[in-house]
Design an enzyme around this catalytic site. Structure first.
Site, PDB file in Angstrom:
ATOM      1  N   ARG A 105      -3.990  10.670   4.709  1.00  0.00           N
ATOM      2  CA  ARG A 105      -2.850  11.565   4.812  1.00  0.00           C
ATOM      3  C   ARG A 105      -1.950  11.525   3.570  1.00  0.00           C
ATOM      4  NH1 ARG A 105      -0.133  14.343   8.698  1.00  0.00           N
ATOM      5  NH2 ARG A 105       2.076  14.434   8.295  1.00  0.00           N
ATOM      6  N   LYS A 114       0.835  -1.215   0.000  1.00  0.00           N
ATOM      7  CA  LYS A 114       0.000   0.000   0.000  1.00  0.00           C
ATOM      8  C   LYS A 114       0.862   1.254   0.000  1.00  0.00           C
ATOM      9  CE  LYS A 114      -1.708   1.524   4.085  1.00  0.00           C
ATOM     10  NZ  LYS A 114      -1.396   2.919   4.442  1.00  0.00           N
ATOM     11  N   ASN A 115       1.876   1.272   0.883  1.00  0.00           N
ATOM     12  CA  ASN A 115       2.628   2.516   1.072  1.00  0.00           C
ATOM     13  C   ASN A 115       3.618   2.811  -0.039  1.00  0.00           C
ATOM     14  OD1 ASN A 115       1.139   2.952   3.308  1.00  0.00           O
ATOM     15  ND2 ASN A 115       2.733   2.447   4.794  1.00  0.00           N
ATOM     16  N   ILE A 156       8.377   6.748  17.059  1.00  0.00           N
ATOM     17  CA  ILE A 156       8.013   7.507  15.845  1.00  0.00           C
ATOM     18  C   ILE A 156       6.762   8.357  16.064  1.00  0.00           C
ATOM     19  CG2 ILE A 156       7.505   7.349  13.362  1.00  0.00           C
ATOM     20  CD1 ILE A 156      10.221   6.148  13.933  1.00  0.00           C
ATOM     21  N   LYS A 181      14.700  15.454  10.718  1.00  0.00           N
ATOM     22  CA  LYS A 181      14.106  14.221  11.253  1.00  0.00           C
ATOM     23  C   LYS A 181      13.718  13.359  10.049  1.00  0.00           C
ATOM     24  CE  LYS A 181      10.223  13.124  14.238  1.00  0.00           C
ATOM     25  NZ  LYS A 181       9.237  13.670  15.145  1.00  0.00           N
ATOM     26  N   VAL A 182      13.787  12.062  10.184  1.00  0.00           N
ATOM     27  CA  VAL A 182      13.434  11.201   9.043  1.00  0.00           C
ATOM     28  C   VAL A 182      11.918  11.202   8.857  1.00  0.00           C
ATOM     29  CG1 VAL A 182      13.462   8.847   8.124  1.00  0.00           C
ATOM     30  CG2 VAL A 182      15.430   9.709   9.409  1.00  0.00           C
ATOM     31  N   SER A 183      11.481  11.540   7.670  1.00  0.00           N
ATOM     32  CA  SER A 183      10.044  11.496   7.351  1.00  0.00           C
ATOM     33  C   SER A 183       9.844  10.821   5.999  1.00  0.00           C
ATOM     34  CB  SER A 183       9.458  12.906   7.303  1.00  0.00           C
ATOM     35  OG  SER A 183       8.212  12.897   6.631  1.00  0.00           O
ATOM     36  N   VAL A 184       9.058   9.756   6.007  1.00  0.00           N
ATOM     37  CA  VAL A 184       8.755   9.037   4.763  1.00  0.00           C
ATOM     38  C   VAL A 184       8.004   9.968   3.810  1.00  0.00           C
ATOM     39  CG1 VAL A 184       7.427   7.117   3.798  1.00  0.00           C
ATOM     40  CG2 VAL A 184       8.722   6.803   5.919  1.00  0.00           C
ATOM     41  N   ARG A 226      -8.592  -0.504   4.814  1.00  0.00           N
ATOM     42  CA  ARG A 226      -7.709   0.523   4.250  1.00  0.00           C
ATOM     43  C   ARG A 226      -6.374  -0.091   3.833  1.00  0.00           C
ATOM     44  NH1 ARG A 226      -6.661   5.461   7.779  1.00  0.00           N
ATOM     45  NH2 ARG A 226      -5.532   5.878   5.860  1.00  0.00           N
TER      46      ARG A 226
HETATM   47  C1  EPZ Z   1       4.407   6.936   6.574  1.00  0.00           C
HETATM   48  O1  EPZ Z   1       3.638   7.956   7.163  1.00  0.00           O
HETATM   49  C2  EPZ Z   1       3.494   5.745   6.442  1.00  0.00           C
HETATM   50  N1  EPZ Z   1       2.369   6.077   5.579  1.00  0.00           N
HETATM   51  C3  EPZ Z   1       3.009   5.306   7.814  1.00  0.00           C
HETATM   52  O2  EPZ Z   1       2.225   4.143   7.671  1.00  0.00           O
HETATM   53  C4  EPZ Z   1       4.223   4.981   8.683  1.00  0.00           C
HETATM   54  O3  EPZ Z   1       3.783   4.677   9.984  1.00  0.00           O
HETATM   55  C5  EPZ Z   1       5.174   6.168   8.730  1.00  0.00           C
HETATM   56  O4  EPZ Z   1       5.529   6.579   7.386  1.00  0.00           O
HETATM   57  C6  EPZ Z   1       6.466   5.883   9.465  1.00  0.00           C
HETATM   58  O5  EPZ Z   1       7.107   4.782   8.893  1.00  0.00           O
HETATM   59  C7  EPZ Z   1       2.445   5.878   4.277  1.00  0.00           C
HETATM   60  O6  EPZ Z   1       3.473   5.499   3.738  1.00  0.00           O
HETATM   61  C8  EPZ Z   1       1.224   6.143   3.479  1.00  0.00           C
HETATM   62  P1  EPZ Z   1       6.501  10.222   8.626  1.00  0.00           P
HETATM   63  P2  EPZ Z   1       4.179   9.453   7.174  1.00  0.00           P
HETATM   64  O7  EPZ Z   1       6.400  11.514   7.925  1.00  0.00           O
HETATM   65  O8  EPZ Z   1       4.967   9.694   5.952  1.00  0.00           O
HETATM   66  C9  EPZ Z   1       7.014  13.450  12.085  1.00  0.00           C
HETATM   67  C10 EPZ Z   1       0.284   2.848   7.910  1.00  0.00           C
HETATM   68  O9  EPZ Z   1      -0.212   2.277   8.914  1.00  0.00           O
HETATM   69  N2  EPZ Z   1       6.856  14.486  11.049  1.00  0.00           N
HETATM   70  O10 EPZ Z   1       7.650   9.323   8.308  1.00  0.00           O
HETATM   71  O11 EPZ Z   1       3.039  10.336   7.450  1.00  0.00           O
HETATM   72  C11 EPZ Z   1       5.733  12.653  12.319  1.00  0.00           C
HETATM   73  O12 EPZ Z   1       4.852  13.334  13.158  1.00  0.00           O
HETATM   74  C12 EPZ Z   1       0.821   4.245   8.010  1.00  0.00           C
HETATM   75  O13 EPZ Z   1       0.354   2.320   6.794  1.00  0.00           O
HETATM   76  C13 EPZ Z   1       7.078  15.810  11.388  1.00  0.00           C
HETATM   77  O14 EPZ Z   1       7.383  16.161  12.535  1.00  0.00           O
HETATM   78  O15 EPZ Z   1       5.146   9.415   8.441  1.00  0.00           O
HETATM   79  C14 EPZ Z   1       6.285  11.374  12.902  1.00  0.00           C
HETATM   80  O16 EPZ Z   1       6.540  11.563  14.255  1.00  0.00           O
HETATM   81  C15 EPZ Z   1       0.494   4.916   9.304  1.00  0.00           C
HETATM   82  N3  EPZ Z   1       6.912  16.759  10.415  1.00  0.00           N
HETATM   83  C16 EPZ Z   1       7.618  11.200  12.164  1.00  0.00           C
HETATM   84  O17 EPZ Z   1       7.944  12.490  11.628  1.00  0.00           O
HETATM   85  C17 EPZ Z   1       6.580  16.442   9.139  1.00  0.00           C
HETATM   86  O18 EPZ Z   1       6.456  17.356   8.293  1.00  0.00           O
HETATM   87  C18 EPZ Z   1       7.596  10.209  11.014  1.00  0.00           C
HETATM   88  O19 EPZ Z   1       6.470  10.480  10.188  1.00  0.00           O
HETATM   89  C19 EPZ Z   1       6.386  15.093   8.801  1.00  0.00           C
HETATM   90  C20 EPZ Z   1       6.530  14.129   9.786  1.00  0.00           C
END
Ligand code: EPZ
Length: 429
Positions: free
Chosen positions: A101, A22-23, A337, A170-173, A407
């Site tokens: 999201r 999915k992701n 996370i 910070k690492v953000s996907v 989902r």
């Molecule tokens: C992706 O979400 C995935 N979603 C999530 O899977 C997954 O849990 C997450 O990455 C972490 O691996 C999809 O791929 C569709 P992040 P994402 O940005 O990109 C903070 C599932 O169940 N952050 O890596 O939204 C954030 O709050 C879902 O399939 C900021 O502070 O996650 C978090 O603490 C749920 N500022 C951390 O970074 C930002 O601008 C990681 O979030 C963006 C993120």
């Protein structure tokens, strides 16, 4: 609203085909916005999130055709043909973005191709506040002018985006996807540092390379993207879903079963499988996937914390917790996370699990057995942890609000039933 009813106690034995991720499918579909050519994606899972994103992309003008399935041919995902010949609307409305999201990730591609985009803020979510500052700062580094107005991100780049250096604090996907997608059509080179290394990011990058973009450092935390004037169409197969793989692997271990997970790969989830090894299950690669076996001895407790890839994935935290509720000893799981990803705890407690929460850490005292009960799904991964717990609990577990499961898990009941689980979906009327 549908419910899932499980009578626990059966070992899972057999084969389970793993679907496309999915992701990865979601950002790959969004990549179609970058070109007026046809992007063909194979192995797309049939999920509620994919269907919702299809509607959002159609709203922007993407023509989407899905290949028909042939009778008698094993179902291995769907083939999507996406063509964004003309972008007819650069607004992604609140009604749609607020429901998923990942749809916020249309921002980068729309901005890069059209010089403007208006995308609703995704808002909070059950698992944490989830801000978008990293997405916006990354796009600003490529020259975007960004304002927030009435809940919408208004982004402009009238002369087009230009390459730049993006260092994520910070690492953000999601922010990595957004900036990577945008950088493909920026003028010059973009360097993304501290990029997410999740396999889904690598899969999107591999597709963008097929579309004609030069990207170096795929799979590492530094990506070098050479922007170009135009991307071409491509054909790409979505990689296997590592979270679905891990989820079934944990379910097999929980029930003391023997299952081969087909069409998936060990390298996508080494850390999660290493944990399974510590728990007491045997993990063996096969020609087509991964065999998971646990028989005889009980479940060992674990101590683990979630981390970005290649660490232990937050998306498997709830499932691991369900697995160790019946361990011989006390496990400790720390969630680093998301700040609020423990909603499954109180539902697992309904089944008799003994879990204490202190801030970001859960301490799980293993119980000899769980007892079936009515429970409520709260988010995607939390709900599937209840399925795992239900499979081992004595008696009947009824899971409400199962739309969360739809989902992200394709044909969940069917896949488990063929391995001997007693699980049915019923309309609650
Ligand atoms: C992706 O979400 C995935 N979603 C999530 O899977 C997954 O849990 C997450 O990455 C972490 O691996 C999809 O791929 C569709 P992040 P994402 O940005 O990109 C903070 C599932 O169940 N952050 O890596 O939204 C954030 O709050 C879902 O399939 C900021 O502070 O996650 C978090 O603490 C749920 N500022 C951390 O970074 C930002 O601008 C990681 O979030 C963006 C993120």
């Amino acid at each position: 609203m549908d419910q899932i009813k499980i009578v626990g106690g059966n070992r899972l034995v057999g084969n389970i085909p793993i679907s496309g991720a999915k992701n990865a499918a979601l950002p790959l579909m969004i990549a179609s916005l970058l070109t007026d050519d046809r992007l063909t994606l194979k192995n797309v899972p049939n999920l509620a999130d994919v269907n919702l994103l299809s509607r959002i992309l159609r709203n922007h003008g993407v023509d989407l055709a899905v290949d028909g399935k042939r009778p008698g041919v094993t179902h291995l995902g769907e083939t999507f043909h996406l063509t964004a010949r003309d972008i007819v609307d650069t607004t992604a409305p609140y009604e749609m973005v607020s429901r998923m999201r990942a749809s916020f990730w249309v921002l980068g591609p729309l901005l890069a191709r059209m010089g403007q985009a208006r995308v609703s803020l995704p808002g909070g979510c059950a698992i944490g506040t989830r801000p978008v500052d990293l997405h916006l700062d990354g796009l600003r580094a490529l020259g975007a002018e960004i304002d927030i107005d009435a809940g919408y991100v208004i982004a402009k780049a009238p002369k087009g985006l230009r390459g730049g250096r993006v260092l994520f604090p910070k690492v953000s996907v999601g922010a990595t996807h957004n900036v990577l997608l945008a950088a493909t059509l920026a003028k010059g080179e973009t360097v993304i540092e501290n990029a997410a290394r999740e396999p889904e990011v690598g899969d999107v990058a591999a597709c963008l390379v097929k579309m004609g973009c030069q990207i170096d450092g795929i799979g590492t935390s530094t990506l070098h993207v050479q922007g170009c004037n135009r991307l071409e169409g491509a054909v790409h197969t979505v990689l296997p879903d590592r979270i679905e793989t891990g989820t079934f692997a944990y379910a097999v271990a929980a029930t003391g079963g023997d299952v081969t997970l087909e069409h998936t790969r060990i390298d996508l989830l080494e850390k999660a499988l290493e944990v399974l090894d510590n728990v007491g299950a045997t993990v063996t690669p096969t020609n087509t996937g991964i065999r998971i076996v646990r028989n005889g001895d009980g479940i060992n407790p674990v101590t683990i914390e979630t981390q970005p890839f290649p660490g232990f994935p937050t998306d498997l935290q709830a499932q691991l917790m369900a697995l160790v509720t019946t361990a011989r000893g006390t496990s400790v799981i720390r969630e680093t996370i998301f700040e609020n990803r423990f909603m499954h705890v109180q539902e697992l407690a309904r089944l008799g699990a003994d879990i204490r929460l202190h801030g970001d850490t859960a301490t799980i005292k293993g119980m000899p057995e769980l007892q079936g009960a009515p429970v409520m799904a709260t988010d995607l991964r939390a709900s599937v942890s209840l399925v795992i717990a239900g499979l081992v609990a004595k008696g009947e577990t009824t899971i409400n609000r199962v739309y969360h499961l739809d989902r992200g898990f394709e044909r969940l009941e069917e896949k488990l039933t063929r391995c001997g689980a007693n699980i049915v979906r019923v309309g609650a009327g």
